[in-house]
Design a protein around this motif. Structure first.
Motif, PDB file in Angstrom:
ATOM      1  N   ALA A  67      -5.247   1.860  -9.316  1.00 46.24           N
ATOM      2  CA  ALA A  67      -5.137   3.154  -8.633  1.00 46.24           C
ATOM      3  C   ALA A  67      -4.898   4.254  -9.657  1.00 46.24           C
ATOM      4  O   ALA A  67      -5.488   5.327  -9.591  1.00 46.24           O
ATOM      5  CB  ALA A  67      -4.012   3.125  -7.604  1.00 46.24           C
ATOM      6  N   TYR A  98      -7.346  -4.156  -5.697  1.00 45.70           N
ATOM      7  CA  TYR A  98      -6.842  -2.785  -5.827  1.00 45.70           C
ATOM      8  C   TYR A  98      -5.320  -2.815  -5.881  1.00 45.70           C
ATOM      9  O   TYR A  98      -4.671  -3.322  -4.986  1.00 45.70           O
ATOM     10  CB  TYR A  98      -7.317  -1.964  -4.624  1.00 45.70           C
ATOM     11  CG  TYR A  98      -6.919  -0.507  -4.651  1.00 45.70           C
ATOM     12  CD1 TYR A  98      -7.214   0.293  -5.754  1.00 45.70           C
ATOM     13  CD2 TYR A  98      -6.265   0.078  -3.579  1.00 45.70           C
ATOM     14  CE1 TYR A  98      -6.870   1.635  -5.770  1.00 45.70           C
ATOM     15  CE2 TYR A  98      -5.921   1.424  -3.577  1.00 45.70           C
ATOM     16  CZ  TYR A  98      -6.220   2.190  -4.685  1.00 45.70           C
ATOM     17  OH  TYR A  98      -5.879   3.521  -4.705  1.00 45.70           O
ATOM     18  N   ASP A  99      -4.758  -2.310  -6.951  1.00 48.89           N
ATOM     19  CA  ASP A  99      -3.303  -2.288  -7.100  1.00 48.89           C
ATOM     20  C   ASP A  99      -2.907  -0.997  -7.815  1.00 48.89           C
ATOM     21  O   ASP A  99      -3.744  -0.137  -8.076  1.00 48.89           O
ATOM     22  CB  ASP A  99      -2.802  -3.526  -7.857  1.00 48.89           C
ATOM     23  CG  ASP A  99      -3.384  -3.621  -9.265  1.00 48.89           C
ATOM     24  OD1 ASP A  99      -4.087  -2.689  -9.708  1.00 48.89           O
ATOM     25  OD2 ASP A  99      -3.133  -4.631  -9.944  1.00 48.89           O
ATOM     26  N   MET A 100      -1.630  -0.857  -8.140  1.00 54.69           N
ATOM     27  CA  MET A 100      -1.150   0.380  -8.762  1.00 54.69           C
ATOM     28  C   MET A 100      -1.837   0.680 -10.084  1.00 54.69           C
ATOM     29  O   MET A 100      -2.124   1.826 -10.404  1.00 54.69           O
ATOM     30  CB  MET A 100       0.344   0.269  -9.060  1.00 54.69           C
ATOM     31  CG  MET A 100       1.242   0.462  -7.903  1.00 54.69           C
ATOM     32  SD  MET A 100       2.937   0.328  -8.487  1.00 54.69           S
ATOM     33  CE  MET A 100       3.270   2.031  -8.936  1.00 54.69           C
ATOM     34  N   GLY A 107       0.813  -1.212   0.000  1.00 57.72           N
ATOM     35  CA  GLY A 107       0.000   0.000   0.000  1.00 57.72           C
ATOM     36  C   GLY A 107       0.843   1.257   0.000  1.00 57.72           C
ATOM     37  O   GLY A 107       1.927   1.296  -0.604  1.00 57.72           O
ATOM     38  N   GLY A 108       0.356   2.267   0.697  1.00 61.00           N
ATOM     39  CA  GLY A 108       0.932   3.604   0.642  1.00 61.00           C
ATOM     40  C   GLY A 108       2.416   3.675   0.997  1.00 61.00           C
ATOM     41  O   GLY A 108       3.151   4.462   0.400  1.00 61.00           O
ATOM     42  N   THR A 122      -1.684   9.544   0.516  1.00 61.60           N
ATOM     43  CA  THR A 122      -1.133  10.114  -0.709  1.00 61.60           C
ATOM     44  C   THR A 122      -2.078   9.976  -1.894  1.00 61.60           C
ATOM     45  O   THR A 122      -1.912  10.683  -2.892  1.00 61.60           O
ATOM     46  CB  THR A 122       0.203   9.451  -1.094  1.00 61.60           C
ATOM     47  OG1 THR A 122       0.036   8.034  -1.067  1.00 61.60           O
ATOM     48  CG2 THR A 122       1.309   9.865  -0.152  1.00 61.60           C
ATOM     49  N   SER A 123      -3.059   9.083  -1.792  1.00 62.67           N
ATOM     50  CA  SER A 123      -3.889   8.858  -2.980  1.00 62.67           C
ATOM     51  C   SER A 123      -4.692  10.113  -3.326  1.00 62.67           C
ATOM     52  O   SER A 123      -4.935  10.393  -4.500  1.00 62.67           O
ATOM     53  CB  SER A 123      -4.796   7.646  -2.790  1.00 62.67           C
ATOM     54  OG  SER A 123      -5.612   7.803  -1.653  1.00 62.67           O
ATOM     55  N   LYS A 165      -2.718  12.300  -5.617  1.00 62.34           N
ATOM     56  CA  LYS A 165      -2.731  11.806  -6.996  1.00 62.34           C
ATOM     57  C   LYS A 165      -4.014  12.246  -7.681  1.00 62.34           C
ATOM     58  O   LYS A 165      -4.022  12.620  -8.852  1.00 62.34           O
ATOM     59  CB  LYS A 165      -2.662  10.274  -7.023  1.00 62.34           C
ATOM     60  CG  LYS A 165      -1.487   9.671  -6.295  1.00 62.34           C
ATOM     61  CD  LYS A 165      -1.691   8.143  -6.179  1.00 62.34           C
ATOM     62  CE  LYS A 165      -0.728   7.511  -5.201  1.00 62.34           C
ATOM     63  NZ  LYS A 165      -1.144   6.141  -4.833  1.00 62.34           N
TER      64      LYS A 165
END
Ligand SMILES: *Cc1c(COP(=O)(O)O)cnc(C)c1O
Length: 726
Positions: free
Chosen positions: A579, A574-576, A127-128, A602-603, A606
């Motif tokens: 995302a 849910y992955d990069m 994750g983050g 941080t999302s 983005k």
């Protein structure tokens, strides 16, 4: 495998385009639009089928396709221009956030992290924390900061997530095929690689090392799966974050100590050692051992390690740190304290503090004691961390506790859509172009015609919905899931409806249930026939976290519930990749942590960079980013007990949706353009981009942590780095 061997492996690649293998093996391509274009245009079907993985693509590609490409003038033009760009990038002068370059460090910064999210073809992140580490590598490469990174090669990585018809998370582990990963055996200075050994209890464990090229930054990954180890040791690095406490301790010992030894074998002499979260703290111990082995007196050795160590803490709650019972420590720690020549008690005291409880060793306390520079990851988190750890600094006023705040930032070339950047570049073509890290650059946001802005946004929204529906379809075709599940996974998503995302790791404190609190009110909001709203949920539960799995089940049951007409959705895994599509393609980015428990997040950054608007509790980064015009703050709770907090926050959230957000989104002109909405989106782009990017973050790390560490080491007053140059 060095470059020539790699080329042999790709012998089928014609000479004219022979450097494709080299390009594929440096993840630089992943954040360069033209770099991606090379592989996309080489074979689009394979590009998609491989999950955007050029190493796999080149392995599987039909040689005829390569031959044709090597004779196609359009492809060759692209190839030549990208290779030139790549060579320039790899050799270019330091580029300091578009401004003056920093002077050289004499030596390198060693960065240690338990996970790295660089690209989906290397699934060694959860994750983050991993995203941050990956973005730090990329940004350091971009600005020419001499950073070298160390982590673990997890051949089974983190798991892939399926959700059963009943809503239970199923963890699918698969073995990474090394021939399709962007890694190569470490290129040792003395040719054939040595084995690194780490004492682990009563025996030695051996490591091999893999190398990942992240632009100009090298990432070294430790791997215990070699025949010299006992079977039970070989699996030590197999998976990220095992639930078994002893296994975890063993992993952390190997990472910290093996990591330092690896850098030594590579003849790398870091001047600063940066530990990302307490997972990596044992590296400080190995450095202490090295100093003692040289005959440095204990006090001096400690001071030396302290001065050159940087520690970043990421958790604002006590439960987030690693705490090991003495009983467990005793199985391994003799190898620590004996070579340092201190006794067991003095060693264990390094991880103790008032209130920790008897016979426990806190790795965060240990890290804070051995690192002279420490930081939290947002302003708010800094104030929480200083209070939380004041116990380690008796007599010091809270404001003077030496834990600074350096707010996280994201690597914008990786997360911002190229289409958004293009809009801006077009707008300022003839101006004396400022860099994207300057406020001026983003001031042009206001000048971009709303029609163009909305067209780009709609394009990304369609792309996201297509990607989600592809996933659902794949599960239908491959695994025969039920129609009900296909609907719950987003088959009915509507590109014109107001779309909200809540996707992140599933944990209690992030409160995914908050927006579901009042199902009647929610139903009214989402199923309004004229102004429909859809909510996309997603995220993984930690395999050992039963409470979080139950939360996920609750959310999934809402997605299955016909009353919501397919407008509440749960996307699996849910992955990069997902995302990236989500932070570009939804309208609203929702975040509802229990206040003071989200260190940064941080999302949402983005999302803002792409003109997606944040709707969030004022916690972590949003507390400092929200300016009243660039999104919405959920300001319900005044503290109090958790239940009241939930209630007040849910009320504030619903009322924002009903009274502000939904009406604003559907306030359109005759062409269907929501001008007032776009104004908020542009304000977000303008205010978030120049601040919450990884370049600003790295600049702060250099100025506030790395330089002081280097300066404190140079006793003769000669500074390796002139401060004024930054
Ligand atoms: C950015 C990102 C995160 C971080 O999410 P937060 O909710 O902001 O902590 C987690 N996972 C993935 C895959 C990401 O890309």
């Amino acid at each position: 495998m060095d470059l020539t061997e790699m080329e042999e492996n790709f012998q089928k690649v014609p000479k004219r385009i022979g450097r494709l293998a080299e390009l594929a093996n440096n993840l630089w391509w992943s954040w360069d639009e033209e770099g991606r274009q090379v592989f996309r245009s080489l074979d689009y079907e394979l590009w998609r089928a491989s999950g955007h993985n050029p190493v796999k693509q080149l392995r599987d590609i039909n040689p005829d396709k390569l031959d044709a490409a090597s004779k196609d003038p359009a492809f060759l033009e692209l190839y030549d221009s990208v290779m030139l760009k790549f060579d320039n990038y790899m050799s270019r002068q330091k580029n300091w956030c578009g401004k003056k370059a920093p002077n050289d460090f004499e030596g390198q910064i060693a960065y240690f992290s338990a996970e790295y999210a660089i690209h989906n073809s290397l699934p060694i992140y959860a994750g983050g924390l991993g995203v941050l580490a990956g973005d730090i590598c990329k940004q350091s490469s971009d600005i020419g900061l001499p950073l070298v990174a160390v982590g673990f090669m997890y051949p089974q990585g983190y798991f892939r997530q399926h959700v059963s018809a009943e809503g239970w998370q199923e963890e699918v582990y698969s073995q990474l095929d090394f021939s399709e990963a962007p890694i190569s055996p470490c290129a040792w200075p003395q040719g054939c690689g040595p084995l690194i050994s780490v004492p682990l209890g009563d025996r030695q464990i051996f490591l091999q090392v893999w190398q990942v090229r992240v632009g100009r930054v090298n990432l070294y990954l430790l791997d215990t799966n070699i025949s010299d180890n006992r079977p039970e040791d070989r699996g030590l690095s197999a998976r990220l974050y095992t639930a078994d406490q002893e296994e975890r301790l063993r992993q952390l010992i190997v990472l910290g100590i093996g990591g330092v030894r690896t850098l030594r074998e590579l003849h790398i002499k870091p001047v600063v050692w940066h530990a990302n979260e307490d997972h990596t703290a044992f590296m400080m111990l190995e450095r202490l051992r090295e100093e003692r082995a040289k005959g440095t007196p204990l006090k001096e050795a400690m001071e030396k390690v302290r001065k050159t160590s940087v520690f970043t803490t990421h958790t604002p709650v006590s439960a987030g740190q690693h705490i090991f019972p003495y009983q467990l420590m005793d199985r391994y720690s003799r190898n620590f304290w004996e070579p340092i020549e201190i006794d067991r008690e003095s060693f264990l005291k390094l991880g103790d503090y008032d209130g920790l409880g008897p016979e426990k060793f806190s790795l965060t306390a240990f890290a804070l004691r051995l690192a002279g520079q420490a930081n939290a990851v947002s302003k708010l988190h800094g104030s929480v961390a200083r209070k939380m750890w004041s116990v380690l600094y008796p007599g010091k006023p809270i404001e003077e506790i030496p834990i600074l705040s350096i707010t996280n930032g994201v690597h914008s070339p990786s997360w911002r859509a190229a289409e958004i950047s293009e809009l801006f570049e077009k707008q300022i073509e003839n101006a004396t172009s400022p860099s994207e890290y300057e406020e001026q650059f983003w001031k042009y946001a206001t000048d971009i015609p709303d029609e163009q802005f909305w067209a780009v946004h709609q394009l990304m929204k369609n792309r996201l919905i297509r990607a989600i529906q592809d996933r659902a379809q794949l599960r239908l075709v491959r695994d025969g899931i039920s129609t009900q599940q296909v609907l719950a996974m987003g088959a009915l998503l509507d590109p014109y409806a107001l779309t909200i995302a809540f996707t992140r790791r599933f944990t209690q404190y992030k409160r995914p249930y908050l927006i579901l609190a009042d199902s009647e009110r929610l139903k009214k909001i989402v199923t309004d026939p004229l102004r429909p709203v859809q909510i996309i949920f997603g995220g993984k539960s930690h395999p050992a976290d039963y409470a979080s799995k139950q939360l996920l089940k609750i959310v999934y049951s809402v997605a299955l519930d016909k009353r919501f007409q397919g407008r509440i959705v749960f996307v699996e895994d849910y992955d990069m990749n997902l995302a990236r599509d989500l932070v570009r393609g939804v309208d609203v980015w929702l975040n509802t942590p229990r206040r003071l428990q989200e260190a940064c997040g941080t999302s949402g950054m983005k999302a803002s960079m792409n003109g997606v608007i944040n709707l969030s509790v004022r916690d972590g980064w949003w507390d400092e980013a929200y300016n009243g015009l660039n999104g919405w703050a959920i300001d319900g709770s005044k503290g109090g007990d958790p239940e009241e907090e939930d209630k007040a926050d849910a009320e504030a959230l619903y009322s924002l949706l009903e009274n502000n957000i939904v009406p604003l989104f559907y306030d359109r002109d005759r062409k269907g353009i929501p001008h007032r909405w776009i104004q908020v989106a542009k304000e977000a782009i303008k205010t978030i981009n120049p601040v919450f990017n990884a370049c600003r973050m790295m600049k702060e790390y250099v100025e506030r942590m790395y330089i002081p560490a280097v300066l404190s080491e140079t006793s003769n007053g000669h500074s390796l780095i002139e401060k004024e140059n930054f």
